[in-house]
Design an enzyme around this catalytic site. Structure first.
Site: not given
Ligand code: C5P
Length: 410
Positions: A215-216
């Site tokens: 994920n970011r």
């Protein structure tokens, strides 16, 4: 606050002044610091002396102001004397030129050499015209310094020299003084003797030996929390999926454990929870994982059918096994119904404090150097911390942790 008359145990502050018109305000800052009992050593860059006189600073400070690396027989190596003895270095105002030289490691005057010769925390208070403040070069130099752990007090918006109005104005001396007090108090240790376990970064779930699902999350907020907790005196363990640099003054003090997957993070967290006073789950942990293929999946076999399964919710497990008096902090990234979801999550997860960010807002959360969060605690207090650096956000979160610890076990 230290005792009003400085002695050998008083915190020592190097007050750096660079050459901008706001230099006159640092005289007032010097008075506030001196009156509060700090031992203050002023260092002026040669350009600063065009705006303010060294004599003024000498008259008010704990020792004479210095302006040069050379020519002082009483202190033949002034930058190491100042750098090694400082508890904090404050540069107010910090010009674009000073920031650039510091970011690039130049030591061409006494103030820059002192900044290089210290392991103490450094607070920069930039002040300049709006056009200069907004230059990408200035902002990138500041971002570099922030990454290295330098604290930056953002300038105010207001009247600038020459009748202009905009961002870039040096904050009032009282505001800088308040920030200094917080750093020094933190540095002295509201978390002294506490073991703090912090997670950072997004977990990486393997698809095959090459590919991952992640994920970011950049891990920056978790790292900022680890650095700040250490500066506040805590014994810090950081369980991280990313490799970010830690500031020089904390690099030896924070124990970093590298993990990849949610499963590994769960193992590492649970093996340390019983000895931790505070656990801060800043990591973005995958909710789903999958059985990784041992061999790299072949492109010509077409899109793989990925078989997901839920991960263990680490926070829930932590809360279930919570030791007496232990404080557990969860994070939540929300994109809608932020407040309603936060209250529901605080209850459902049973954490003491939930730090919520609306990741759909600009400059907030993932991959940004800044953040804006709302703190929801178990006493139903709700406090929004407006947009600021992740370091400043960390102080706010840890201040709340300190206050919740003082209110006893949940
Ligand atoms: O429910 P949600 O995933 O939004 O909750 C986020 C919080 O839960 C974060 O503090 C995160 O670190 C934690 N979490 C966890 N284990 C998971 C997923 C999230 O501890 N498997």
């Amino acid at each position: 606050m230290p005792s009003a008359t400085p002695d050998s145990s008083s915190p020592r502050i190097v007050l750096g002044v660079s050459g901008g018109i706001a230099a006159y305000k640092s005289v007032e800052l010097l008075r506030l610091l001196k009156d509060a009992g700090y031992f203050v050593s002023p260092v002026l860059t040669p350009d600063a002396t065009r705006f303010v006189g060294a004599v003024t600073f000498s008259a008010l400070a704990s020792e004479p102001a210095r302006t040069s690396l050379y020519g002082d027989p009483s202190t033949p190596i002034p930058h190491t004397y100042l750098g090694q003895n400082a508890d904090l270095i404050v540069v107010a105002p910090a010009t674009a030129h000073l920031i650039a030289r510091y970011a690039h490691g130049l030591g061409d005057d006494l103030l820059l050499a002192t900044l290089l010769a210290t392991r103490a925390p450094v607070l920069l208070c930039p002040a300049m015209h709006t056009e200069m403040w907004e230059q990408p070069s200035v902002q990138e130099n500041l971002a570099t310094l922030r990454r290295r752990g330098v604290l930056v007090l953002e300038p105010d918006v207001g009247a600038l020299a020459g009748g202009d109005v905009g961002s870039g104005r040096l904050p009032e001396p009282a505001a800088i003084f308040e920030f200094v007090e917080r750093i020094v108090q933190g540095y002295r240790g509201a978390l002294t003797g506490r073991k703090v376990l912090i997670t950072a970064g997004g977990t990486r779930e393997a698809i095959d030996p090459v590919r991952v699902i992640s994920n970011r999350s950049s891990g920056r907020q978790g790292y900022a929390l680890a650095e700040t907790a250490y500066r506040m005196g805590a014994d810090v363990t950081l369980i991280s999926t990313v490799n970010l640099p830690l500031a020089l003054d904390v690099v030896r003090g924070v124990k970093v454990v590298k993990v990849q997957s949610a499963h590994e993070m769960h193992e590492e967290v649970m093996s340390r929870t019983s000895e931790s006073d505070v656990v801060i789950m800043a990591a973005a942990v995958a909710d789903f994982t999958l059985k990784a293929s041992k061999e790299k999946l072949k492109k010509d076999q077409g899109p793989p059918a990925l078989d997901f399964e839920a991960t263990v919710d680490i926070v829930t497990d932590l809360v279930a096994k919570r030791s007496t008096g232990q404080l557990i902090v969860g994070f939540a990234a929300e994109t809608e119904n932020v407040h309603a979801n936060a209250r529901e999550k605080l209850r459902r997860k049973g954490v003491d404090l939930l730090v919520v960010n609306d990741v759909s807002a600009p400059s907030v959360g993932f991959e940004h150097a800044t953040n804006e969060v709302t703190l929801f605690d178990r006493f139903d207090n709700e406090q929004t911390i407006s947009l600021r650096s992740k370091e400043s956000i960390s102080y706010e979160i840890l201040d709340r942790v300190v206050s919740l610890l003082s209110q006893g076990a949940s």
